[in-house]
Design an enzyme around this catalytic site. Structure first.
Site, mmCIF file in Angstrom:
data_model
loop_
_atom_site.group_PDB
_atom_site.id
_atom_site.type_symbol
_atom_site.label_atom_id
_atom_site.label_comp_id
_atom_site.label_asym_id
_atom_site.label_seq_id
_atom_site.Cartn_x
_atom_site.Cartn_y
_atom_site.Cartn_z
ATOM 1 C CD GLU A 68 3.616 27.729 -36.879
ATOM 2 O OE1 GLU A 68 3.435 27.030 -35.862
ATOM 3 O OE2 GLU A 68 3.290 28.922 -36.939
ATOM 4 C CB ALA A 127 -32.796 28.223 -5.610
ATOM 5 C CB ALA A 128 -37.086 25.545 -3.646
ATOM 6 N NE ARG A 150 -18.567 14.179 -10.213
ATOM 7 C CZ ARG A 150 -18.913 15.351 -9.684
ATOM 8 N NH1 ARG A 150 -17.988 16.228 -9.298
ATOM 9 N NH2 ARG A 150 -20.179 15.668 -9.544
ATOM 10 C CD GLU A 194 -20.984 25.243 -12.975
ATOM 11 O OE1 GLU A 194 -22.062 24.748 -12.591
ATOM 12 O OE2 GLU A 194 -19.946 24.577 -13.090
ATOM 13 C CB THR A 252 -26.105 37.482 -6.294
ATOM 14 O OG1 THR A 252 -27.294 37.196 -5.556
ATOM 15 C CG2 THR A 252 -25.582 38.851 -5.914
HETATM 16 N N1 LIG Z 1 -29.943 27.167 -10.701
HETATM 17 C C1 LIG Z 1 -28.666 27.432 -10.807
HETATM 18 O O1 LIG Z 1 -28.066 27.376 -11.891
HETATM 19 C C2 LIG Z 1 -27.903 27.803 -9.573
HETATM 20 C C3 LIG Z 1 -26.516 27.960 -9.625
HETATM 21 C C4 LIG Z 1 -25.853 28.318 -8.473
HETATM 22 C C5 LIG Z 1 -26.570 28.542 -7.308
HETATM 23 N N2 LIG Z 1 -27.900 28.360 -7.292
HETATM 24 C C6 LIG Z 1 -28.686 28.623 -6.103
HETATM 25 O O2 LIG Z 1 -28.642 30.024 -5.923
HETATM 26 C C7 LIG Z 1 -28.685 30.317 -4.530
HETATM 27 C C8 LIG Z 1 -27.518 31.229 -4.208
HETATM 28 O O3 LIG Z 1 -27.649 32.378 -5.001
HETATM 29 P P1 LIG Z 1 -27.019 33.758 -4.652
HETATM 30 O O4 LIG Z 1 -27.352 34.682 -5.748
HETATM 31 O O5 LIG Z 1 -27.401 34.109 -3.285
HETATM 32 O O6 LIG Z 1 -25.493 33.379 -4.596
HETATM 33 P P2 LIG Z 1 -24.182 33.679 -5.385
HETATM 34 O O7 LIG Z 1 -24.407 34.505 -6.585
HETATM 35 O O8 LIG Z 1 -23.443 32.408 -5.504
HETATM 36 O O9 LIG Z 1 -23.381 34.522 -4.310
HETATM 37 C C9 LIG Z 1 -23.729 35.816 -4.036
HETATM 38 C C10 LIG Z 1 -22.621 36.458 -3.262
HETATM 39 O O10 LIG Z 1 -21.449 36.531 -4.055
HETATM 40 C C11 LIG Z 1 -20.678 37.640 -3.639
HETATM 41 N N3 LIG Z 1 -20.345 38.366 -4.839
HETATM 42 C C12 LIG Z 1 -19.259 38.137 -5.606
HETATM 43 N N4 LIG Z 1 -19.210 38.949 -6.642
HETATM 44 C C13 LIG Z 1 -20.293 39.720 -6.559
HETATM 45 C C14 LIG Z 1 -20.776 40.782 -7.355
HETATM 46 N N5 LIG Z 1 -20.115 41.197 -8.435
HETATM 47 N N6 LIG Z 1 -21.942 41.350 -7.029
HETATM 48 C C15 LIG Z 1 -22.612 40.931 -5.953
HETATM 49 N N7 LIG Z 1 -22.184 39.942 -5.131
HETATM 50 C C16 LIG Z 1 -21.034 39.338 -5.440
HETATM 51 C C17 LIG Z 1 -21.495 38.374 -2.605
HETATM 52 O O11 LIG Z 1 -21.110 37.882 -1.343
HETATM 53 P P3 LIG Z 1 -20.069 38.483 -0.299
HETATM 54 O O12 LIG Z 1 -20.879 39.118 0.754
HETATM 55 O O13 LIG Z 1 -19.342 37.297 0.182
HETATM 56 O O14 LIG Z 1 -19.191 39.447 -0.999
HETATM 57 C C18 LIG Z 1 -22.893 37.883 -2.873
HETATM 58 O O15 LIG Z 1 -23.718 37.943 -1.761
HETATM 59 C C19 LIG Z 1 -28.651 28.999 -3.817
HETATM 60 O O16 LIG Z 1 -29.968 28.669 -3.456
HETATM 61 C C20 LIG Z 1 -28.128 28.020 -4.851
HETATM 62 O O17 LIG Z 1 -28.627 26.728 -4.644
HETATM 63 C C21 LIG Z 1 -28.596 28.012 -8.395
#
Ligand SMILES: NC(=O)c1ccc[n+]([C@@H]2O[C@H](COP(=O)([O-])OP(=O)(O)OC[C@H]3O[C@@H](n4cnc5c(N)ncnc54)[C@H](OP(=O)(O)O)[C@@H]3O)[C@@H](O)[C@H]2O)c1
Length: 347
Positions: free
Chosen positions: A60, A172-173, A217, A277, A281
């Site tokens: 405005e 993931a693998a 990017r 992203e 977990t």
């Molecule tokens: N395909 C896709 O879109 C994509 C995207 C991202 C990652 N990935 C793949 O996913 C894999 C990693 O997955 P991930 O599930 O292990 O990792 P993540 O979700 O990135 O991290 C999990 C960790 O985050 C912490 N955390 C934070 N807030 C949380 C909550 N509210 N509840 C539970 N934990 C929480 C915990 O660690 P603390 O012990 O530190 O608290 C938990 O162990 C990798 O292989 C990666 O390459 C794939």
């Protein structure tokens, strides 16, 4: 306004232009996008303005300044604005007051201001004898500022959750590698989406396994003008060498496992939208907490198998508890499929 045009039709046309002007403002940041046009006694647009972001004049005020700069008197004009003029002093003064001082005789707006501090502008104008017409093109006005509006009403940022998966639902693998499930066209879209949110959130394990830079990017490799704040959630320390620590939008490590507390903390700092992203977990924790507003599921043309499902246990034991999705869009990008969906009933 010519004799054949009803006032509401003319205001809708002017509002259409105001909505268009609003899109010149940034999608991100603590303030919404707002556009404004001033109409003369014939209903013709005589000045325009829009908000260019926090700390800059509101739409405005820009429109009034443009009218004055063109040597026009603002007395008796109609202001058509996409959001209710604000009534509070933030980094700039109240717009309702600026409109009163300018002698505006009628204000037409689309969306009521949901802010506790900033609302009340319409009442202030009406009390001073200005004709106020609200709700013109309300749906379009709300759509324009949906994330900001939702954030202000809920006192937490809008949450877009994104994951990439194979057609068999794996993120993931078995060895943890996940680059790349989707192709270049999808990854370009992801970079643009990053640039359109105030913050990106990932879990600590994604940082440990992938060491992502999380920057936004452009297709040519440069940085988008807007870089989101990069947030890592979880208790594990983020390594000193992690790329995310050098993020151009800033880096934040937030210990803890409570998505709602995390969102509250970010909201208090002016963050109005976050792009979660993963990994799986963290994604699952956000879904379980019922704080996901939109999901972008990107599906790459492959099968991976194994234990790394895109979503972990959600505590759902029977089909009647499944979280329904409203599908908003399905787009093919190269050989990928990108689904935009919204969880039903708050989850
Ligand atoms: N395909 C896709 O879109 C994509 C995207 C991202 C990652 N990935 C793949 O996913 C894999 C990693 O997955 P991930 O599930 O292990 O990792 P993540 O979700 O990135 O991290 C999990 C960790 O985050 C912490 N955390 C934070 N807030 C949380 C909550 N509210 N509840 C539970 N934990 C929480 C915990 O660690 P603390 O012990 O530190 O608290 C938990 O162990 C990798 O292989 C990666 O390459 C794939």
């Amino acid at each position: 306004m010519n004799a054949k045009t009803s006032p509401s039709v003319a205001w809708a046309a002017a509002m259409g232009r105001a909505l268009e002007l609003a899109t010149k403002g940034p999608l991100t940041g603590g303030n919404p996008r707002v556009g404004c046009v001033l109409l003369d006694s014939e209903g013709a647009i005589c000045a325009e303005g829009w908000h260019e972001g926090s700390g800059t004049p509101h739409a405005e005020v820009m429109a009034l300044a443009n009218a004055r700069a063109a040597g026009m008197s603002t007395k008796g004009l109609t202001a058509v604005v996409t959001l209710e003029p604000c009534a509070h002093t933030g980094k700039t003064g109240p717009c309702a007051e600026a409109l009163l001082e300018a002698g505006i005789s009628r204000v037409v707006f689309s969306v009521d201001d949901p802010g506790v501090d900033s609302s009340g502008g319409a009442e202030m104008l009406e009390d001073a004898g200005v004709e106020v017409i609200r709700g013109v093109m309300n749906h379009e006005g709300l759509t324009l500022i949906e994330r900001w509006h939702h954030a202000v009403r809920a006192s937490r940022p809008w949450v877009t959750l994104k994951w990439a998966m194979s057609w068999d639902g794996r993120a993931a693998a078995a060895d943890g590698t996940s680059q790349w499930i989707t192709g270049p066209a999808t990854r370009e879209k992801v970079h643009q989406d990053r640039s359109e949110h105030d913050a990106i959130v990932v879990g600590t394990n994604t940082v440990l396994v992938d060491d992502p830079s999380l920057t936004a990017r452009t297709p040519s490799g440069g940085f988008y003008d807007h870089q989101p704040l990069a947030v890592v959630a979880g208790n594990t320390e983020v390594p000193a060498t992690a790329k995310v620590r050098a993020h151009p939008g800033g880096f934040r490590h937030v210990p803890g496992h409570d998505p709602i507390a995390l969102l509250r903390e970010l909201f208090a700092e002016g963050i109005r939208s976050v792009y979660v992203e993963g990994g799986p977990t963290l994604a699952s924790a956000f879904i379980e907490a019922g704080v996901v507003d939109e999901i972008h599921i990107t599906v790459g043309p492959m099968l991976i198998g194994g234990p790394s499902t895109a979503v972990r246990d959600l505590g759902i034991s029977t089909m009647s508890e499944a979280i329904g999705l409203d599908i908003r869009d399905i787009t093919r990008l190269g050989d990928d499929v990108v689904v935009t969906a919204r969880p039903r009933s708050g989850k």
